[in-house]
Design a protein around this motif. Structure first.
Motif, PDB file in Angstrom:
ATOM      1  N   SER A  50     -43.857  30.161 -42.689  1.00 46.35           N
ATOM      2  CA  SER A  50     -43.051  31.361 -42.461  1.00 46.35           C
ATOM      3  C   SER A  50     -42.025  31.035 -41.368  1.00 46.35           C
ATOM      4  O   SER A  50     -42.128  29.999 -40.691  1.00 46.35           O
ATOM      5  CB  SER A  50     -43.945  32.518 -42.004  1.00 46.35           C
ATOM      6  OG  SER A  50     -44.446  32.244 -40.702  1.00 46.35           O
ATOM      7  N   GLU A  51     -41.064  31.921 -41.183  1.00 48.88           N
ATOM      8  CA  GLU A  51     -40.088  31.736 -40.100  1.00 48.88           C
ATOM      9  C   GLU A  51     -40.808  31.577 -38.765  1.00 48.88           C
ATOM     10  O   GLU A  51     -40.487  30.682 -37.982  1.00 48.88           O
ATOM     11  CB  GLU A  51     -39.120  32.926 -40.040  1.00 48.88           C
ATOM     12  CG  GLU A  51     -38.191  33.036 -41.208  1.00 48.88           C
ATOM     13  CD  GLU A  51     -37.089  31.992 -41.200  1.00 48.88           C
ATOM     14  OE1 GLU A  51     -36.682  31.541 -40.118  1.00 48.88           O
ATOM     15  OE2 GLU A  51     -36.645  31.623 -42.302  1.00 48.88           O
ATOM     16  N   GLU A  52     -41.775  32.457 -38.519  1.00 51.81           N
ATOM     17  CA  GLU A  52     -42.498  32.415 -37.249  1.00 51.81           C
ATOM     18  C   GLU A  52     -43.309  31.125 -37.110  1.00 51.81           C
ATOM     19  O   GLU A  52     -43.308  30.499 -36.047  1.00 51.81           O
ATOM     20  CB  GLU A  52     -43.411  33.640 -37.113  1.00 51.81           C
ATOM     21  CG  GLU A  52     -44.100  33.743 -35.770  1.00 51.81           C
ATOM     22  CD  GLU A  52     -43.132  33.794 -34.585  1.00 51.81           C
ATOM     23  OE1 GLU A  52     -43.511  33.272 -33.515  1.00 51.81           O
ATOM     24  OE2 GLU A  52     -42.011  34.329 -34.726  1.00 51.81           O
ATOM     25  N   SER A  54     -42.671  28.300 -38.366  1.00 51.34           N
ATOM     26  CA  SER A  54     -41.755  27.170 -38.154  1.00 51.34           C
ATOM     27  C   SER A  54     -41.302  27.071 -36.699  1.00 51.34           C
ATOM     28  O   SER A  54     -40.869  26.006 -36.268  1.00 51.34           O
ATOM     29  CB  SER A  54     -40.532  27.291 -39.082  1.00 51.34           C
ATOM     30  OG  SER A  54     -39.655  28.318 -38.658  1.00 51.34           O
ATOM     31  N   ARG A  55     -41.428  28.143 -35.957  1.00 50.23           N
ATOM     32  CA  ARG A  55     -41.045  28.153 -34.538  1.00 50.23           C
ATOM     33  C   ARG A  55     -42.209  27.806 -33.620  1.00 50.23           C
ATOM     34  O   ARG A  55     -42.018  27.632 -32.424  1.00 50.23           O
ATOM     35  CB  ARG A  55     -40.514  29.532 -34.146  1.00 50.23           C
ATOM     36  CG  ARG A  55     -39.264  29.947 -34.873  1.00 50.23           C
ATOM     37  CD  ARG A  55     -38.864  31.368 -34.466  1.00 50.23           C
ATOM     38  NE  ARG A  55     -37.926  31.960 -35.378  1.00 50.23           N
ATOM     39  CZ  ARG A  55     -36.616  31.751 -35.360  1.00 50.23           C
ATOM     40  NH1 ARG A  55     -36.104  30.931 -34.467  1.00 50.23           N
ATOM     41  NH2 ARG A  55     -35.837  32.345 -36.236  1.00 50.23           N
TER      42      ARG A  55
END
Length: 118
Positions: A50-52, A54-55
């Motif tokens: 997810s975007e999160e 990946s961070r």
């Protein structure tokens, strides 16, 4: 090992290739293809996150991503060396172009391409 600059890294990379007789394999065509392959390997690490997620890379995953990014930098520096391109100068020139193409007051928070703005 102390952190060095891009020039030092380029010299070390050239020496590594020369000692191993890899210079014959490092044409701009081959280096650009290897660069694209390494970029694909980097993408694989993020493919299903997810975007999160990946961070929030940690541990082995973050190290694997770091090494893929290093591969990309290595091939990019080799390509720049073979084509006699000052990569830092080119990056600064590109940043100046981007600053002009995408004025902050016009594009803030908007991800469209330059030609899509009126």
């Amino acid at each position: 090992m102390p952190v060095q600059g891009l020039d030092d890294l380029s010299i070390r990379l050239a020496r590594l290739a020369r000692i191993r007789d890899w210079e014959q394999l490092h044409s701009p065509k081959s280096l650009s293809m290897a660069l694209a392959g390494e970029a694909g390997e980097l993408l694989e690490h993020f493919q299903w996150l997810s975007e999160e997620q990946s961070r929030q890379l940690t541990g082995n995953k973050k190290e694997a991503v770091a090494l893929e990014m290093a591969d990309i930098l290595i091939y990019l520096l080799g390509l720049a060396e073979h084509l006699d391109i000052d990569l830092l100068d080119a990056a600064y020139r590109k940043m100046t172009i981007n600053e002009q193409r995408y004025p902050a007051q016009k594009v803030k928070g908007d991800a469209r391409r330059a030609e899509e703005y009126d």
